[in-house]
Design an enzyme around this catalytic site. Sequence first.
Site, PDB file in Angstrom:
ATOM      1  N   THR A  47       0.978  -1.007   0.109  1.00 46.48           N
ATOM      2  CA  THR A  47      -0.060  -0.282   0.095  1.00 46.48           C
ATOM      3  C   THR A  47       0.508   1.214   0.200  1.00 46.48           C
ATOM      4  O   THR A  47       0.550   2.422  -0.747  1.00 46.48           O
ATOM      5  CB  THR A  47      -1.004  -0.048   1.304  1.00 46.48           C
ATOM      6  OG1 THR A  47      -1.172  -1.117   1.124  1.00 46.48           O
ATOM      7  CG2 THR A  47      -1.570   0.960   0.935  1.00 46.48           C
ATOM      8  N   THR A  48       1.828   1.339   1.258  1.00 45.36           N
ATOM      9  CA  THR A  48       2.794   2.571   1.099  1.00 45.36           C
ATOM     10  C   THR A  48       3.318   2.620  -0.528  1.00 45.36           C
ATOM     11  O   THR A  48       3.962   3.888  -0.357  1.00 45.36           O
ATOM     12  CB  THR A  48       3.833   1.880   2.045  1.00 45.36           C
ATOM     13  OG1 THR A  48       3.112   1.999   3.281  1.00 45.36           O
ATOM     14  CG2 THR A  48       4.854   3.397   2.522  1.00 45.36           C
ATOM     15  N   TYR A 110     -13.656  -4.647   0.027  1.00 44.68           N
ATOM     16  CA  TYR A 110     -14.530  -4.328  -0.209  1.00 44.68           C
ATOM     17  C   TYR A 110     -15.376  -5.206  -1.027  1.00 44.68           C
ATOM     18  O   TYR A 110     -17.150  -5.250  -0.642  1.00 44.68           O
ATOM     19  CB  TYR A 110     -13.949  -3.776  -2.104  1.00 44.68           C
ATOM     20  CG  TYR A 110     -15.942  -2.916  -2.364  1.00 44.68           C
ATOM     21  CD1 TYR A 110     -15.862  -1.775  -2.687  1.00 44.68           C
ATOM     22  CD2 TYR A 110     -16.177  -3.813  -3.486  1.00 44.68           C
ATOM     23  CE1 TYR A 110     -17.327  -0.993  -2.978  1.00 44.68           C
ATOM     24  CE2 TYR A 110     -17.295  -3.059  -4.550  1.00 44.68           C
ATOM     25  CZ  TYR A 110     -17.724  -1.712  -3.598  1.00 44.68           C
ATOM     26  OH  TYR A 110     -18.985  -0.976  -3.984  1.00 44.68           O
ATOM     27  N   TYR A 136      -2.000 -10.524   5.032  1.00 42.77           N
ATOM     28  CA  TYR A 136      -1.989  -9.461   5.228  1.00 42.77           C
ATOM     29  C   TYR A 136      -3.103  -8.614   5.672  1.00 42.77           C
ATOM     30  O   TYR A 136      -3.854  -9.070   4.896  1.00 42.77           O
ATOM     31  CB  TYR A 136      -1.313  -8.820   4.071  1.00 42.77           C
ATOM     32  CG  TYR A 136      -1.758  -6.638   4.020  1.00 42.77           C
ATOM     33  CD1 TYR A 136      -1.610  -6.497   6.595  1.00 42.77           C
ATOM     34  CD2 TYR A 136      -2.072  -5.772   3.238  1.00 42.77           C
ATOM     35  CE1 TYR A 136      -1.354  -5.092   6.111  1.00 42.77           C
ATOM     36  CE2 TYR A 136      -1.150  -4.870   3.475  1.00 42.77           C
ATOM     37  CZ  TYR A 136      -1.066  -4.419   5.214  1.00 42.77           C
ATOM     38  OH  TYR A 136      -1.203  -2.871   5.037  1.00 42.77           O
ATOM     39  N   ARG A 141      -8.045  -1.016   5.927  1.00 42.42           N
ATOM     40  CA  ARG A 141      -8.767  -0.354   4.573  1.00 42.42           C
ATOM     41  C   ARG A 141      -9.798  -1.492   3.694  1.00 42.42           C
ATOM     42  O   ARG A 141     -10.196  -0.784   2.949  1.00 42.42           O
ATOM     43  CB  ARG A 141      -6.812  -1.500   3.769  1.00 42.42           C
ATOM     44  CG  ARG A 141      -6.657   0.466   4.382  1.00 42.42           C
ATOM     45  CD  ARG A 141      -4.603  -0.069   4.005  1.00 42.42           C
ATOM     46  NE  ARG A 141      -4.213   1.627   4.111  1.00 42.42           N
ATOM     47  CZ  ARG A 141      -3.886   2.695   3.337  1.00 42.42           C
ATOM     48  NH1 ARG A 141      -5.064   2.406   2.166  1.00 42.42           N
ATOM     49  NH2 ARG A 141      -3.203   3.791   3.865  1.00 42.42           N
ATOM     50  N   LYS A 165       1.853 -10.040   8.327  1.00 45.81           N
ATOM     51  CA  LYS A 165       1.096  -9.007   8.594  1.00 45.81           C
ATOM     52  C   LYS A 165       0.384  -8.509   9.725  1.00 45.81           C
ATOM     53  O   LYS A 165      -1.289  -8.559   8.951  1.00 45.81           O
ATOM     54  CB  LYS A 165       1.479  -8.122   7.364  1.00 45.81           C
ATOM     55  CG  LYS A 165       1.753  -6.935   8.255  1.00 45.81           C
ATOM     56  CD  LYS A 165       2.255  -5.691   6.782  1.00 45.81           C
ATOM     57  CE  LYS A 165       2.014  -4.405   6.775  1.00 45.81           C
ATOM     58  NZ  LYS A 165       2.355  -3.850   6.190  1.00 45.81           N
ATOM     59  N   ILE A 207       6.038  -4.874   9.740  1.00 49.35           N
ATOM     60  CA  ILE A 207       6.935  -4.625   8.100  1.00 49.35           C
ATOM     61  C   ILE A 207       6.616  -3.024   8.252  1.00 49.35           C
ATOM     62  O   ILE A 207       5.351  -2.381   8.922  1.00 49.35           O
ATOM     63  CB  ILE A 207       6.174  -4.739   7.231  1.00 49.35           C
ATOM     64  CG1 ILE A 207       6.401  -6.646   6.702  1.00 49.35           C
ATOM     65  CG2 ILE A 207       6.055  -4.452   5.669  1.00 49.35           C
ATOM     66  CD1 ILE A 207       5.729  -7.398   6.426  1.00 49.35           C
TER      67      ILE A 207
END
Length: 294
Positions: A47-48, A110, A136, A141, A165, A207
Site C-alpha cells: 500500500t505504501t 470491498y 496481510y 483498509r 502481517k 513490516i
Amino acid sequence: MSHKFTGTGIALVTPFNSDGSVDHAGLENVVKHCIAGGVEYLVVLGTTGESATLNTEEKFEVVSTVIRTNAGKLPVVMGLGGNNTAEIVNQIESGIPEGIDAILSVSPYYNKPTQEGIYQHYSAIAEVSPVPIILYNVPGRTSSNISAETTVRLAQDFENIVAVKEASGNMEQVMEIINNRPDGFAVISGDDNLTFGIIAHGGDGVISVSGQGYPEIFTEMVRETLAGKLDEAREKHYQLFEVTRMLFAEGNPGGIKAVLKQRGICGDTLRLPLWPISNDLYMKLENETARLTK
C-alpha cells in the site's frame, strides 16, 4: 526459531518524478538507504508503494529496480493481493519474478467475505504459489478482519503460509495468534507504534513504514526488543512514537515521502487520489527529522 522474516521489513515507497512518472533513481536511493540503515528485508508493491495507482508495466519495472539494487543482499517480498481470487491465482501462475522470496497478500477488500470465504481465497493462492505467503490483515483498509482462528487455521493447513502481517490494531487478537500458531509461523506487526508491544508479547518483527524514514533508530529498537533488551528498546520506541503518529496524520505515504525528501533521498510527489501533506505537518516533520538525524 529465527525466521527469514524476523526483524524489520520495510514497506517501500514508490518515488515519482514531478511529472508523475516513476523515479527509478529515487527508488534506488530508498533501497540503498534501507540496506545501509540495517533493515532485514524489503517489501515492494505494498500500500505504501501506491501499488493501486501503478499499471502492470510500472509494477514490473519497480520490482526489477528493487531486485537489481538490492543485488541479493536482503530477502525481497512482493505485494500481490486483491479481491478477485481467480485473477490473483492467474497472476501467480503467470510467474513470480526471479529474486522474490515471498508474496504479501492482502485480505480481499470491498467484497467483505465471510471467514470461510477468506480461508478459501488464501487456500486457492497457497495451492499455486511457488514462494512462501505472508497473510496481510488490515481491516481499516479492507473492511473485513481475518480472525485469529482463520489465521491459525491457514497457518496449520498450508506449509507455504509462513507469516501474518497483523494491522488490526487489536492486541488481544495478535496475542491469540501468537499463543496458538504452529512452530515456525511468524507474527509480524503492521502498525509501527505497536511493534514494541507485539514483539514483547512474542511477535517476530514488523513490516514498517516509518522504519525507512529513520532506519538507524527503528531497526535497532526492533533488534533490542527481540533480544529482550526492553529498557533500551522502550527508549527508542518513545523517541519515535510521536513522529510516527505524525507520519500517518494525513494519510500514508504522504508523511513518509516528506521525511525522505527532507533527508535528501527522493521527492515527495504522490499520485492522485493521494495528495501531499499540509505545510504545517511538513514543518513539524522537518523539526522531528532534524532532531532524530543530528
